[in-house]
Design an enzyme around this catalytic site. Sequence first.
Site, short mmCIF file in Angstrom:
data_model
loop_
_atom_site.label_atom_id
_atom_site.label_comp_id
_atom_site.label_asym_id
_atom_site.label_seq_id
_atom_site.Cartn_x
_atom_site.Cartn_y
_atom_site.Cartn_z
CE LYS A 1 -3.75 -0.42 2.49
NZ LYS A 1 -4.40 -0.61 3.81
CB THR B 1 9.74 -37.65 -7.33
OG1 THR B 1 8.58 -37.61 -8.14
CG2 THR B 1 10.94 -37.13 -8.09
CG ASN B 2 5.00 -40.51 -6.14
OD1 ASN B 2 5.09 -39.28 -6.03
ND2 ASN B 2 4.16 -41.10 -6.96
CG ASP B 3 8.59 -45.91 -4.08
OD1 ASP B 3 8.21 -46.07 -2.91
OD2 ASP B 3 8.15 -46.57 -5.05
CB CYS C 1 7.50 -41.13 -14.12
SG CYS C 1 8.53 -42.32 -13.26
CD GLU D 1 11.24 -46.69 -7.71
OE1 GLU D 1 10.18 -46.12 -7.44
OE2 GLU D 1 11.29 -47.75 -8.35
NE ARG E 1 -5.39 -4.65 -3.82
CZ ARG E 1 -6.02 -4.75 -2.68
NH1 ARG E 1 -5.37 -4.75 -1.54
NH2 ARG E 1 -7.33 -4.85 -2.65
CB SER F 1 12.44 -42.36 -15.35
OG SER F 1 11.24 -41.70 -14.99
NE ARG G 1 6.47 -49.07 -12.05
CZ ARG G 1 5.89 -48.35 -11.09
NH1 ARG G 1 6.54 -47.39 -10.48
NH2 ARG G 1 4.63 -48.57 -10.79
CG MET H 1 -2.86 -7.09 9.45
SD MET H 1 -1.15 -6.76 9.15
CE MET H 1 -1.22 -6.29 7.45
NE ARG I 1 -5.21 3.59 3.89
CZ ARG I 1 -5.23 3.85 2.58
NH1 ARG I 1 -4.61 4.93 2.10
NH2 ARG I 1 -5.82 3.02 1.75
NE ARG J 1 0.77 -46.16 -12.68
CZ ARG J 1 0.57 -44.88 -12.39
NH1 ARG J 1 1.15 -44.33 -11.36
NH2 ARG J 1 -0.23 -44.15 -13.13
P1 ADP Z 1 -7.80 -2.02 3.65
O1 ADP Z 1 -6.41 -2.46 3.41
O2 ADP Z 1 -8.58 -2.91 4.52
O3 ADP Z 1 -8.49 -1.64 2.37
P2 ADP Z 1 -7.32 0.78 4.03
O4 ADP Z 1 -6.17 1.25 4.80
O5 ADP Z 1 -7.18 0.86 2.56
O6 ADP Z 1 -7.69 -0.68 4.50
O7 ADP Z 1 -8.56 1.66 4.50
C1 ADP Z 1 -9.87 1.24 4.74
C2 ADP Z 1 -10.83 2.20 4.05
O8 ADP Z 1 -10.63 3.52 4.48
C3 ADP Z 1 -10.60 2.21 2.55
O9 ADP Z 1 -11.82 2.25 1.90
C4 ADP Z 1 -9.83 3.46 2.32
O10 ADP Z 1 -10.07 3.98 1.04
C5 ADP Z 1 -10.38 4.39 3.41
N1 ADP Z 1 -9.37 5.36 3.80
C6 ADP Z 1 -8.13 5.09 4.27
N2 ADP Z 1 -7.44 6.23 4.46
C7 ADP Z 1 -8.26 7.25 4.15
C8 ADP Z 1 -8.10 8.67 4.13
N3 ADP Z 1 -6.96 9.25 4.50
N4 ADP Z 1 -9.14 9.41 3.74
C9 ADP Z 1 -10.29 8.82 3.38
N5 ADP Z 1 -10.51 7.50 3.36
C10 ADP Z 1 -9.50 6.72 3.74
MG MG Z 2 8.23 -46.72 -7.00
MG MG Z 3 -7.75 -0.54 1.09
#
Ligand code: ADP
Ligand code: MG
Ligand code: MG
Length: 916
Positions: free
Chosen positions: A22, A802-804, A867, A780, A335, A799, A645, A102, A91, A590
């Site tokens: 992030k 790898t199982n045995d 194999c 093997e 991302r 050959s 075999r 998280m 965040r 086999r």
């Molecule tokens: P997650 O990884 O669970 O998406 P985020 O850190 O991205 O958590 O944040 C949770 C929500 O809060 C998201 O929808 C994000 O866009 C919003 N958010 C985070 N920071 C801000 C900010 N500075 N202003 C407005 N919205 C925010």
């Molecule tokens: Mg065998």
């Molecule tokens: Mg987010």
Amino acid sequence: MSTYVQDFADGSMAQKDLLGGKGANLAEMTRLGLPVPPGFTITTDACRYYLRTGKVPTDLRVEVTQAIRRLEDTMNRRLGDFHEPLLVSVRSGAKFSMPGMMETVLNIGLNDASVQGLAEQAGDERFAWDSYRRLVQMFGKTVLGIEGDVFAEELDAAKAAAGAASDTDLDADALRALTVRFKEIVREQTGRDFPQHPREQLDLAIVAVLESWNTERARLYRRRERIPHDIGTAVNVCTMVFGNLGDRSGTGVAFTRDPATGQPGDYGDYLRNAQGEDVVAGIRNTLPLAALEEVDPDVYNELRGVMRRLEMHYRDLCDVEFTVEEGKLWMLQTRVGKRTAPAAFRIAAELEAEHLITLDEALMRVSGDQLSQLMFPQFDRKAAAKATLLTRAMAASPGAAVGRCVFDSQTAHDWAERGEDVILVRRETNPDDLQGMIAAVGVLTARGGKTSHAAVVARGMGLTCVVGAEALDVDPAARRMTVDTASGVVEVVEGDVVAIDGATGEVFLGAVPVVPSPVTTYLTDGVDAALADAGEGDAAESLQALVLAVDRLLRHADEARRLRVKANADTGEDAHRARALGAEGIGLARTEHMFLGERRVLVERIILARDDAERDAALAELLPLQRQDFTELLQEMDGLTSTIRLIDPPLHEFLPDLTELSVRVALAEERGESSPEHSHDLEVLAAVRRMHEANPMLGLRGVRLGLVVPGLFGLQIRAVCEAWADLRAKGKDPRPEIMVPLVASVMELHLVRDVATAIMAEVSAERGAACEIPVGVMIELPRAALTAERIAEAADFFSFGTNDLTQTTWGFSRDDVEGAFFAQYTANGVLTVSPFESLDLRGVGRLVDIAVTDARAVKPDLPIGVCGEHGGDPESIHFFHSVGLDYVSCSPFRVPVARLEAGRAAISAVGHSDSR
Ligand code: ADP
Ligand code: MG
Ligand code: MG
């Protein structure tokens, strides 16, 4: 110089290790000049320090102060200010995305005083109290550990009291009252007041994010996704922007392409007058992104421009989080987005067609696992959602199977004969169930794991399989099972229809409609066949795009790969299927199944023979049958090699069960019986007792058996040679190879070779054609790998079995240990993945490496392959490529997967530049 803190403006996407995904992407967007609210990232170094010592580094305090001051100057607002307060979000964000694992806290900096300032500044009292109550709520939950429902219930009560349908209908007074109530909850639940000091809020939130790295669910997620526990998370502190400032504001998430189908074009959800977390929390219904175009066309166009820019920059599907504050667009996250298997193929191929990535890169963006997902028929998800779910267990072998329950293999076989689709339900399966498994459309077991007998065999056969369904109480004697479901105990008796989903592990009562996989049709019959009845409209268009994408990428993999891909096939039928799926030969045929069924008596006679004449007679009877088996196989593989075999399993597998037989003999003796059957039983029993082994896996099997029972290997070798000669005489191009199993010493191989040479000479003379069939060895056993240099001198090819090799390297007997302790070993981290699923590179892989190096030192051109299950496992395939094997061999259904992965291995080995 700062060590633990870096401003968004100073970073880039190359710094994911330090800034987390992030943070690195926020920095990258800032660098690109996109509208990102200013902020800074506390690096993963700080988190690792915290994880090591349980304390926040002392320097961090100072660095955060400096970073906050810089932010205050940039924004011209102060944290906690009575008039123009600066608010921030805190965040989490690790290198790898861990969705929902998280914590994040919004609106940090609000307190009883600054809430007035926020109201003044925005000219909107309702908004200010809405923000404050959100802070107390999120802070209470994520930082102070108060149950989230307590707040949610209070919010519902407030809505009910005000007659409000949604939180947006609550006015300023209601929200103020709610905030007061929330603060009381904090005091009641924690014994202290909600912290008023903004810096204290900030510091506590930072620690809460650091702490969230080690919650039980985060650890569990990392284990499952194989993310290391020690990399830590970064913490992003970001200036707040407000989507809850009325109807010209809002928040949303969007993708540059459809992540489910890969269809080009924006795709997303938007929520008016809301803050970020509302979208995901699903508390109000979102609008499709297109609705934003109507609400605010300028913002919509700007967002589209940003997304186009991001996709071009990352050269891949991106997802974004954004917020609109009174008509101004802010980007809060981006991302490279997760996607389904079909989307992965389509997007990769289309980005290549748009000349945004190369064909090599496109191939690196898809995986064998994704391809295998595309190959199995699937349940219609909508229908599945409505069906009765009996239980959810382990998804062992993908596919969607519907059939009548049967509880034993014989019934499975009989019912299948008369055209019924059956699901074989067992507590667990064993080799005796093979017949039933072959007859069934799916297998369901109550015990066992992903590498149990049922799972391994089913995967090999491409048969749908769900294992470890502990909720099922299976009673094979009564031909029924009972399940304790949410809606009471359900009894399922023989003949009742169930549906099992081998991709999700779901077990349904009754039929669920399936949709066949067009990709499988493509793989076996080509593009035109796959698209023949595609129909029209969007779905048809997606289907066409998908099939063309798979075709393009798989063909590229075939061009790029060095490893040849062969199949493990025991019958003509398997061989035919393998060839259709692109196999370039049989790497393992086999022969043991050729001694079962009606032929078992012949084997019994070989073992029980009192003299050579008796044995030779039995062998002579087997010869034409074996020859026929091999002829069928070689015919299907005309022009390609087939590695046959020699018989491998312990001999007692061909004899009756010791206990059963003892009981029968004892009963007969009680009755004082003296029939010929009885005396035969007595004789067999003596043999079975004689052959009984404490440890059959390490007993009389493989080459040992071949050397101990005269004529057995000779029979098989002769059958191969004669089949070869027959086909040659018909103008065909049969290419058999003979493989000797379980060799530990080169002497064993020499002895078998001598027999083979003699037989080949005989057949050459009889048929007037030079019969020279390569004789190779299965590596093997650790000793074979360690003496490869000597063994290579007597072998025409290697050959790896790898199982045995895995069993003997670890000292595990697979059937015994998987159920016994693999689950625990995976949980406590001794194993991350079963070494039977993915090759153990450190141990078994090292033996493979040693054997290849030593063998090639004496015979540089020695053909070497592998194999067994690992030949179809993506990670293992990359390893086999890297140690220089010539081919991998896997079950027919895995052949396309192996082709794709072998191509990827070749490309990644030449230093593919994915990061630029
Ligand atoms: P997650 O990884 O669970 O998406 P985020 O850190 O991205 O958590 O944040 C949770 C929500 O809060 C998201 O929808 C994000 O866009 C919003 N958010 C985070 N920071 C801000 C900010 N500075 N202003 C407005 N919205 C925010
Ligand atoms: Mg065998
Ligand atoms: Mg987010």
